[in-house]
Design an enzyme around this catalytic site. Structure first.
Site, mmCIF file in Angstrom:
data_model
loop_
_atom_site.group_PDB
_atom_site.id
_atom_site.type_symbol
_atom_site.label_atom_id
_atom_site.label_comp_id
_atom_site.label_asym_id
_atom_site.label_seq_id
_atom_site.Cartn_x
_atom_site.Cartn_y
_atom_site.Cartn_z
ATOM 1 C CE LYS A 56 -1.980 2.996 1.883
ATOM 2 N NZ LYS A 56 -1.682 4.395 1.525
ATOM 3 C CD GLU A 95 12.973 0.350 9.913
ATOM 4 O OE1 GLU A 95 13.442 1.154 10.736
ATOM 5 O OE2 GLU A 95 13.568 -0.667 9.528
ATOM 6 C CB CYS A 122 13.013 8.514 9.024
ATOM 7 S SG CYS A 122 14.119 7.319 8.267
ATOM 8 C CD GLU A 166 9.344 12.621 12.233
ATOM 9 O OE1 GLU A 166 8.151 12.280 12.264
ATOM 10 O OE2 GLU A 166 10.247 11.897 11.787
HETATM 11 P P1 NAD Z 1 2.182 8.232 7.581
HETATM 12 O O1 NAD Z 1 2.245 7.445 8.830
HETATM 13 O O2 NAD Z 1 1.272 9.389 7.526
HETATM 14 O O3 NAD Z 1 1.751 7.299 6.354
HETATM 15 C C1 NAD Z 1 2.486 6.149 6.010
HETATM 16 C C2 NAD Z 1 1.566 5.164 5.325
HETATM 17 O O4 NAD Z 1 0.604 4.695 6.252
HETATM 18 C C3 NAD Z 1 0.788 5.728 4.144
HETATM 19 O O5 NAD Z 1 0.780 4.769 3.117
HETATM 20 C C4 NAD Z 1 -0.600 5.933 4.725
HETATM 21 O O6 NAD Z 1 -1.619 5.882 3.756
HETATM 22 C C5 NAD Z 1 -0.691 4.752 5.665
HETATM 23 N N1 NAD Z 1 -1.653 4.886 6.750
HETATM 24 C C6 NAD Z 1 -2.040 6.008 7.400
HETATM 25 N N2 NAD Z 1 -2.928 5.706 8.373
HETATM 26 C C7 NAD Z 1 -3.119 4.356 8.347
HETATM 27 C C8 NAD Z 1 -3.910 3.443 9.099
HETATM 28 N N3 NAD Z 1 -4.686 3.847 10.097
HETATM 29 N N4 NAD Z 1 -3.824 2.135 8.777
HETATM 30 C C9 NAD Z 1 -3.044 1.702 7.791
HETATM 31 N N5 NAD Z 1 -2.277 2.519 7.028
HETATM 32 C C10 NAD Z 1 -2.303 3.834 7.311
HETATM 33 O O7 NAD Z 1 3.687 8.655 7.271
HETATM 34 P P2 NAD Z 1 4.206 9.585 6.083
HETATM 35 O O8 NAD Z 1 3.755 10.974 6.377
HETATM 36 O O9 NAD Z 1 3.887 8.946 4.796
HETATM 37 O O10 NAD Z 1 5.813 9.483 6.264
HETATM 38 C C11 NAD Z 1 6.540 10.327 7.090
HETATM 39 C C12 NAD Z 1 6.834 9.660 8.415
HETATM 40 O O11 NAD Z 1 7.498 8.435 8.198
HETATM 41 C C13 NAD Z 1 7.749 10.460 9.316
HETATM 42 O O12 NAD Z 1 7.294 10.375 10.645
HETATM 43 C C14 NAD Z 1 9.087 9.746 9.184
HETATM 44 O O13 NAD Z 1 9.965 9.918 10.266
HETATM 45 C C15 NAD Z 1 8.642 8.334 9.039
HETATM 46 N N6 NAD Z 1 9.685 7.523 8.383
HETATM 47 C C16 NAD Z 1 10.416 6.658 9.144
HETATM 48 C C17 NAD Z 1 11.437 5.906 8.559
HETATM 49 C C18 NAD Z 1 12.300 4.972 9.371
HETATM 50 O O14 NAD Z 1 13.048 4.204 8.768
HETATM 51 N N7 NAD Z 1 12.235 4.986 10.692
HETATM 52 C C19 NAD Z 1 11.682 6.045 7.201
HETATM 53 C C20 NAD Z 1 10.923 6.949 6.461
HETATM 54 C C21 NAD Z 1 9.914 7.682 7.063
HETATM 55 O O1 6OD Z 2 18.641 3.200 4.024
HETATM 56 C C1 6OD Z 2 17.670 2.551 4.402
HETATM 57 O O2 6OD Z 2 17.636 1.315 4.336
HETATM 58 C C2 6OD Z 2 16.511 3.251 4.951
HETATM 59 N N1 6OD Z 2 15.511 2.462 5.402
HETATM 60 C C3 6OD Z 2 16.478 4.594 4.980
HETATM 61 C C4 6OD Z 2 15.427 5.341 5.549
HETATM 62 C C5 6OD Z 2 15.303 6.648 5.284
HETATM 63 C C6 6OD Z 2 14.257 7.408 5.889
HETATM 64 O O3 6OD Z 2 13.762 8.387 5.387
#
Ligand code: NAD
Ligand code: 6OD
Length: 503
Positions: A195, A271, A305, A407
């Protein structure tokens, strides 16, 4: 004068070039049974890129059935070697269609072409190769167990795929983050339902074409587009045919998914968000620390992230560091993906722009010194309709200020001075998050000492986002559950079964 992002100016549209993003289920591109769809607009100038089919329960049901059937069909019968060879072909086909992937990701995210070409898209291909190779080389354990009759027993473990895996992805590095999960899931013999984020439908859809081109059996890789709550995302996490859920995104969304996964006791791998610190000691190589901090604050317009939003600088270097980072931030070139020399793209959407600008306003209200930025840049022509914000640096806020605690996920950081190792460790750890840290020092003894005390999953010393895909990757505290990378991904994507043979 700064642009007003809320002004509903003319939106350029080109109906001739409009795209239609369909689901990819059982090897076929299909529309939504409900006929529902939503718009995808360009972050750079808000023009309409196309329409995305919104999946509902019917599409999730169909994808789960396809995934299950593939597990019971040719995919489930393939040897590890055959599967690994097929995943190498997937990687090679991504590389052959490199320009298409770069174009799709640029359209969705608006980020600079150079970053797509040199980092994000090559990683999409690499994520298939690394895990294809890992699964072929991992041993399981065995024990010879004494028994009273003296004949003994042989215990040995085997790894089996879990089944249909739900893969829920964010928008900030769409192909990289999606394949970071799909690569190991498929290498381990599972099938997947992806998704993608509603903001970035492009590369996940394109990957469906790649799967068909290289002969991945139907139902192995499925994509259902849609939103989160009460849409494809939620339906996927609640489906009892989904064996496990891997998710990257916001911590708050992770909590909702964890609740959904509790029904049926399904495993989760998360993550999540971060509020990462950079710790800059006065003895550091200043050029390297500035270069690294520029990347960690501003890469991908701060939408990483692992990015740094809190910078702590040892007091003797503080003034110099702030002045140098300010000069470098002001030299960033904002512009559209294709333009030569562009180093900063827009935020992903107007909605996210409003969130980031909300933090810019709160920083001011809470008494920050705005070293640079703090608003919306003036952009020419159609770009004035995009989701642009100025690269921003603040100082002089207490540790309790909202921009120091929450964040933001934008091109911004707060810089503050520190006087001792103990003080900076306490400050770096004073957060509910625990994803990553960057430490800058020439004193390696100190680097090891401090790194061991910072409560995060990933610490870089004298670097940032330097990746070896075999290493454990993930967050502590509210930044995640589990580790991905190398053999660690196998822990989530397979189940270990023990077989005890009485001899
Ligand atoms: P988000 O949580 O808003 O959405 C992520 C996904 O979850 C989307 O596909 C969304 O449609 C889906 N989603 C939302 N609500 C849902 C629910 N109730 N059930 C199932 N699916 C649902 O995140 P975003 O805004 O797309 O991404 C940014 C965030 O992601 C930031 O907080 C960032 O730090 C985090 N992030 C973390 C990592 C990591 O490796 N730790 C990597 C990249 C991004
Ligand atoms: O490098 C990766 O494997 C990874 N998961 C990076 C994440 C980046 C977050 O925005």
């Amino acid at each position: 004068m700064a642009n007003d992002p809320s002004a509903a100016g003319p939106v350029p549209t080109s109906t001739a070039a409009l795209k239609e993003f369909k689901h990819f289920i059982n090897g076929q591109f299909v529309g939504s049974q409900s006929g529902k769809s939503f718009e995808k607009r360009s972050p750079s100038d808000n023009h309409l890129i196309g329409h995305v089919h919104e999946g509902g329960q019917a599409e999730v049901d169909a994808a789960v059935a396809a995934g299950r059937a593939a597990m019971d069909g040719p995919w489930g019968r393939m040897s590890i070697d055959e599967r690994a060879a097929l995943l190498h072909k997937v990687a090679d086909e991504i590389t052959r269609r490199f320009a298409d992937f770069v174009a799709a990701e640029m359209a969705d995210t608006g980020q600079p072409k150079s970053m797509m070409e040199h980092a994000f898209i090559p990683r999409g291909a690499a994520n298939f190769k690394i895990f294809a190779d890992v699964v072929k080389n991992v041993a399981t354990e065995s024990f010879m167990t004494p028994t009273p009759d003296g004949a003994g027993a042989l215990n040995y473990a085997i790894r089996v795929p879990k089944g249909v895996i739900g893969v829920i992805c964010p928008w900030n590095a769409p192909l990289l983050l999606m394949t970071w999960k799909v690569g190991p899931a498929l290498a381990c013999g599972n099938t997947v339902i992806v998704k993608p984020s509603e903001e970035t439908p492009g590369t996940a859809t394109l990957l469906g074409e790649v799967m068909n081109a290289v002969g991945v059996p139907p139902g192995v890789y499925n994509v259902v587009h849609g939103l989160g709550p009460n849409s494809a995302g939620e339906f996927l996490t609640k489906h009892d045919g989904v064996a496990a859920i891997t998710f990257t995104g916001e911590t708050r969304t992770g909590a909702a998914i964890q609740k959904a996964a509790a029904d049926g006791i399904r495993d989760v791998s998360f993550e999540l968000g971060g509020k990462n610190a950079a710790v800059v000691f006065a003895d550091c190589d200043l050029d390297a620390a500035i270069e690294g901090t520029m990347r960690s604050v501003f890469l991908n317009c701060g939408q990483v992230c692992l990015g740094t939003e809190r910078v702590y600088v040892e007091r003797p270097l503080y003034e110099t560091f702030v002045a140098t980072l300010k000069a470098r931030a002001e030299a960033l070139k904002l512009g559209p993906s294709e333009e030569k020399g562009v180093t900063l793209g827009p935020l992903i959407s107007r909605e996210h722009q409003a969130k980031v600008l909300g933090y810019y306003a709160r920083a001011k209200a809470e008494g920050a010194t705005i070293v640079t930025g703090g608003g919306v840049p003036e952009m020419p022509g159609a770009l004035s309709q995009g989701s642009w914000v100025q690269p921003t640096i603040w100082t002089d806020l207490p540790e309790t200020a909202s921009v120091v605690r929450e964040e933001i996920f934008g091109p911004c950081c707060h810089i503050s001075p520190f006087d001792s190792e103990a003080e900076v460790i306490a400050k770096a750890n004073d957060t509910r998050y625990g994803l990553s840290t960057a430490i800058w020092t020439r004193d390696l003894q100190r680097a090891h000492r401090v790194a061991a005390k910072i409560e995060v999953g990933i610490t870089w010393v004298n670097s940032w986002f330097l990746r070896d895909l075999r290493t454990p990757f993930g967050g502590s505290k509210q930044s995640g559950i589990g580790r991905e990378g190398g053999v660690h991904s196998l822990e989530f994507y397979t189940e270990l079964r023990n077989i005890c043979v009485k001899l």
